[in-house]
Design a protein around this motif. Structure first.
Motif, mmCIF file in Angstrom:
data_model
loop_
_atom_site.group_PDB
_atom_site.id
_atom_site.type_symbol
_atom_site.label_atom_id
_atom_site.label_comp_id
_atom_site.label_asym_id
_atom_site.label_seq_id
_atom_site.Cartn_x
_atom_site.Cartn_y
_atom_site.Cartn_z
ATOM 1 N N LYS A 198 -69.923 10.685 -47.468
ATOM 2 C CA LYS A 198 -68.955 11.743 -47.167
ATOM 3 C C LYS A 198 -67.893 11.278 -46.159
ATOM 4 O O LYS A 198 -67.054 12.074 -45.740
ATOM 5 N N ALA A 199 -67.940 10.020 -45.742
ATOM 6 C CA ALA A 199 -66.959 9.515 -44.776
ATOM 7 C C ALA A 199 -65.575 9.444 -45.407
ATOM 8 O O ALA A 199 -65.423 9.185 -46.603
ATOM 9 N N GLN A 200 -64.578 9.661 -44.554
ATOM 10 C CA GLN A 200 -63.182 9.621 -44.985
ATOM 11 C C GLN A 200 -62.442 8.513 -44.239
ATOM 12 O O GLN A 200 -62.825 8.147 -43.119
ATOM 13 N N PRO A 201 -61.377 7.965 -44.843
ATOM 14 C CA PRO A 201 -60.523 7.052 -44.070
ATOM 15 C C PRO A 201 -60.014 7.776 -42.825
ATOM 16 O O PRO A 201 -59.649 8.955 -42.881
ATOM 17 N N PHE A 202 -60.019 7.088 -41.684
ATOM 18 C CA PHE A 202 -59.694 7.747 -40.423
ATOM 19 C C PHE A 202 -58.271 8.288 -40.412
ATOM 20 O O PHE A 202 -57.325 7.600 -40.803
ATOM 21 N N LYS A 203 -58.154 9.539 -39.947
ATOM 22 C CA LYS A 203 -56.862 10.158 -39.664
ATOM 23 C C LYS A 203 -56.991 10.887 -38.334
ATOM 24 O O LYS A 203 -58.006 11.532 -38.060
ATOM 25 N N ALA A 204 -55.967 10.770 -37.492
ATOM 26 C CA ALA A 204 -56.017 11.361 -36.155
ATOM 27 C C ALA A 204 -56.218 12.868 -36.204
ATOM 28 O O ALA A 204 -56.770 13.463 -35.276
ATOM 29 N N GLY A 205 -55.822 13.511 -37.301
ATOM 30 C CA GLY A 205 -55.944 14.965 -37.397
ATOM 31 C C GLY A 205 -57.376 15.460 -37.327
ATOM 32 O O GLY A 205 -57.627 16.599 -36.914
ATOM 33 N N TYR A 206 -58.344 14.617 -37.700
ATOM 34 C CA TYR A 206 -59.747 15.028 -37.627
ATOM 35 C C TYR A 206 -60.209 15.245 -36.184
ATOM 36 O O TYR A 206 -61.226 15.893 -35.948
ATOM 37 N N LEU A 207 -59.483 14.699 -35.215
ATOM 38 C CA LEU A 207 -59.878 14.839 -33.816
ATOM 39 C C LEU A 207 -59.463 16.179 -33.217
ATOM 40 O O LEU A 207 -59.884 16.499 -32.103
ATOM 41 N N ALA A 208 -58.624 16.938 -33.909
ATOM 42 C CA ALA A 208 -58.124 18.199 -33.366
ATOM 43 C C ALA A 208 -59.281 19.118 -32.991
ATOM 44 O O ALA A 208 -60.105 19.471 -33.833
ATOM 45 N N GLY A 209 -59.347 19.497 -31.730
ATOM 46 C CA GLY A 209 -60.386 20.388 -31.239
ATOM 47 C C GLY A 209 -61.670 19.705 -30.837
ATOM 48 O O GLY A 209 -62.611 20.361 -30.387
ATOM 49 N N TYR A 210 -61.739 18.373 -31.009
ATOM 50 C CA TYR A 210 -62.945 17.629 -30.668
ATOM 51 C C TYR A 210 -62.592 16.474 -29.729
ATOM 52 O O TYR A 210 -61.425 16.205 -29.449
ATOM 53 N N MET A 211 -63.627 15.805 -29.261
ATOM 54 C CA MET A 211 -63.452 14.626 -28.429
ATOM 55 C C MET A 211 -64.035 13.422 -29.146
ATOM 56 O O MET A 211 -64.885 13.569 -30.025
ATOM 57 N N ALA A 212 -63.592 12.239 -28.772
ATOM 58 C CA ALA A 212 -64.122 11.010 -29.365
ATOM 59 C C ALA A 212 -64.401 10.009 -28.253
ATOM 60 O O ALA A 212 -63.572 9.802 -27.368
ATOM 61 N N ASP A 213 -65.570 9.403 -28.312
ATOM 62 C CA ASP A 213 -65.925 8.364 -27.347
ATOM 63 C C ASP A 213 -65.313 7.040 -27.780
ATOM 64 O O ASP A 213 -65.229 6.745 -28.973
ATOM 65 N N LYS A 214 -64.884 6.251 -26.811
ATOM 66 C CA LYS A 214 -64.387 4.904 -27.107
ATOM 67 C C LYS A 214 -65.560 3.933 -27.100
ATOM 68 O O LYS A 214 -66.430 4.004 -26.232
ATOM 69 N N PHE A 215 -65.598 3.014 -28.072
ATOM 70 C CA PHE A 215 -66.744 2.113 -28.134
ATOM 71 C C PHE A 215 -66.765 1.161 -26.938
ATOM 72 O O PHE A 215 -65.735 0.699 -26.472
#
Length: 361
Positions: free
Chosen positions: A230-247
């Motif tokens: 179910k993974a999608q090619p990354f798009k910045a829009g998926y981050l809207a309303g969420y946070m992401a950790d940097k590796f």
């Protein structure tokens, strides 16, 4: 010139060529082997013991024009964690330790993820899962069930390296069968020994390894599996309303863990094919890669921290499947309170039973 010493495939004792049998024979366990087959297995093991799992190097994807402009980086002064959000997300608390975080600046220089699994479960679903996880736990500190604690649950994309590999394996097991029978005078036991060999190939797709120092590996592995299909090619829009950790870990630093997971899974799969024996002991496992690939992915996790008596407890829920895990402390004050009540009730019951017995007499 020194002669090479050969080892028995069953007991590892020194083995020699028996001229009368025209075979290799072990003087310790009396095992015998055809010379050609024995030397072939020795050569296979010698070549495969030194075979290293050599992973392909991950190639960072370039950011598209303007993709980073709407992304911000927040930093925690307490645990030094850094998270990435879009410009509209109000990030005020660190998802790792619960302390306030401050704006650090615009995202720059970070590698672009290859894949992302979008959140499938919203915050209300995560809160309900947490409530279910904490329900009926009488010895849990009350602060863990407070509305404030439940509201602090955060949607976080955790960085993972995904390892694909085609594996070739060559394994050897020492197996035995035991048969027992009796006659009118004796009990007989017959034990037969077998040298079982398994060879074959396996394919592994998207073996995940946590790339964040702040997220415990055992916690992240406990909320698996993720459905990578179910993974999608990354798009910045998926981050809207969420946070992401940097590796924090490069893919090269996660190779040992990937190797360990792949080797362990391969050994278990091959061991399951050895059936019909009384006992099976692994003797040799040779596992090496034929092809490999590495991808950088962001996977959805709902995270919550709670602090009690100076210690921080971290909980996590798979944002795709809803699987929830986390260690819980015990409030010993509540425990002794319940123990005292239980002791009083038991004492009263025993006294009542003794009184009734005395009356009946």
């Amino acid at each position: 010139m020194a002669l090479k010493e050969y080892k028995c495939l069953n007991c590892d004792g020194a083995i020699n060529f028996d001229t009368s049998l025209q075979q290799m024979k072990c003087p310790f366990c009396d095992s015998t082997f055809e010379v050609e087959a024995f030397l072939e297995m020795q050569n296979d093991e010698a070549s495969e013991e030194n075979a290293e799992i050599d992973w392909a190097e991950h190639k960072d994807r370039p950011w598209g024009e303007g993709e980073q402009e709407g992304m911000r980086v927040y930093s925690c002064n307490s645990c030094a964690g850094e998270i990435v959000t879009d410009a509209t997300t109000a990030a005020t608390k660190c998802p790792f330790c619960g302390n306030p975080i401050v704006m650090k600046g615009q995202l720059s220089g970070a590698a672009k993820p290859d894949l992302i699994i979008p959140f499938q479960l919203d915050k209300e679903a995560a809160k309900q899962a947490l409530i279910n996880h904490l329900s009926n736990k009488k010895l849990l500190p009350k602060c863990f069930k407070s509305k404030k604690t439940l509201d602090d649950i955060s949607g976080l994309y955790v960085p993972f390296w995904l390892f694909d590999a085609d594996v070739k394996a060559n394994m050897r097991f020492r197996a035995t069968t035991t048969r027992v029978w009796m006659d009118s005078r004796f009990t007989y036991t017959e034990t037969r020994h077998f040298n079982v060999i398994r060879q074959g190939n396996m394919a592994f797709d998207a073996v995940p390894v946590d790339a964040s120092k702040k997220m415990p590996d055992d916690l992240m592995e406990s909320i698996e599996p993720f459905d990578i299909s179910k993974a999608q090619p990354f798009k910045a829009g998926y981050l809207a309303g969420y946070m992401a950790d940097k590796f924090d870990y490069e893919s090269e630093e996660c190779v040992n863990r990937a190797n360990q997971r792949i080797r362990s899974s391969t050994e278990v799969a091959f061991r399951r094919t050895v059936t019909g024996y009384t006992a099976v002991i692994p003797q040799y496992q040779g596992v090496y890669l034929q092809q490999s690939n590495v991808q950088y992915a962001l996977l959805p996790v709902w995270a919550m921290t709670a602090t009690w008596r100076g210690e921080t407890y971290l909980f996590a829920m798979n944002g795709q499947t809803g699987k929830f895990v986390g260690n819980l402390p015990t409030d010993w004050g509540i425990f002794w309170k319940w123990f005292a009540i239980f002791a009083v009730v038991i004492t009263a019951v025993l006294f009542l039973v003794a009184w009734i017995a005395g009356v009946s007499l």
